[in-house]
Design an enzyme around this catalytic site. Structure first.
Site, PDB file in Angstrom:
ATOM      1  N   ASN A  83      41.469  33.608  44.254  1.00 24.13           N
ATOM      2  CA  ASN A  83      40.488  34.288  43.425  1.00 24.13           C
ATOM      3  C   ASN A  83      41.142  34.712  42.105  1.00 24.13           C
ATOM      4  OD1 ASN A  83      38.083  35.715  42.678  1.00 24.13           O
ATOM      5  ND2 ASN A  83      37.677  36.072  44.850  1.00 24.13           N
ATOM      6  N   HIS A 113      65.432  42.500  39.667  1.00 20.04           N
ATOM      7  CA  HIS A 113      66.527  42.869  38.768  1.00 20.04           C
ATOM      8  C   HIS A 113      67.538  43.721  39.527  1.00 20.04           C
ATOM      9  CE1 HIS A 113      64.303  41.366  35.299  1.00 20.04           C
ATOM     10  NE2 HIS A 113      63.236  41.906  35.873  1.00 20.04           N
ATOM     11  N   ALA A 158      44.181  44.740  51.777  1.00 19.80           N
ATOM     12  CA  ALA A 158      44.121  45.036  50.345  1.00 19.80           C
ATOM     13  C   ALA A 158      45.077  46.165  49.971  1.00 19.80           C
ATOM     14  CB  ALA A 158      42.696  45.407  49.951  1.00 19.80           C
TER      15      ALA A 158
END
Length: 184
Positions: A83, A113, A158
């Site tokens: 999506n 990093h 989610a």
């Protein structure tokens, strides 16, 4: 002596500001720009541009916008759907199995990093590969961190942040994501 690209592909610390890597990212960003700004009704044209950028192994559908760092480190299995707003930072390999479904605004990041401020300020970066098994569904706003493997038949809820491997046949949620239900 290895080039910065060779170091990146080998999973060693490297400088992302290297001219070759910068040129590779620039080429991928231009491809994404064309895909994202193209005629939405020209699905065949968009799919041709996507297939030139990413190694799809079967059917796929990607809703723009899409953002990648390189594209050439991404391998996607059959029956893939993404999506809007997928971002893939693919300094290392990103391998996705078949039947992978991705909700809006998911981030898949192989890049990180150093914690050491001097190395980080100098532009040093590292990458670790990410693997998604078959039949994976990533919910909206999921973030996958460097080096994770998601098993087969996994649903990631989610807003979850995945920092560790997730087992087969599970529903996983949270920050960090953890299994909360079995799908076996």
């Amino acid at each position: 002596m290895k080039t910065e690209k060779e170091k990146m592909l080998a999973g060693e610390a490297y400088l992302a500001t290297d001219p070759q890597l910068t040129a590779d990212r620039r080429q991928a960003k231009k491809a994404c720009q064309l895909i994202n700004q193209g005629d939405y009704d020209d699905e065949a044209g968009r799919n041709a541009q996507l297939a030139a950028l990413i190694n799809f192994q079967g059917s796929f559908y990607v809703e723009p916008p899409l953002y990648v760092d390189y594209g050439y480190n991404i391998l996607v299995g059959d029956n893939f759907y993404a999506n809007h707003g997928l971002t893939i930072l693919d300094g290392a390999r990103v391998v996705m199995g078949k039947n992978v479904f991705i909700a809006p605004n998911v981030v898949i990041s192989t890049a990180g990093h150093p914690l050491d401020k001097v190395r980080r300020a100098a532009g040093e970066e590292f990458v670790k590969p990410i693997t998604l098994g078959d039949d994976v569904w990533l919910g909206a706003h999921v973030t996958l961190c460097p080096g994770v493997t998601i098993g087969n038949n996994v649903v990631v809820g989610a807003g979850s942040v995945v920092v560790h491997d997730l087992p087969d046949n599970s529903v996983c949620v949270g920050t960090p994501a953890r299994p909360v239900k079995s799908l076996a």
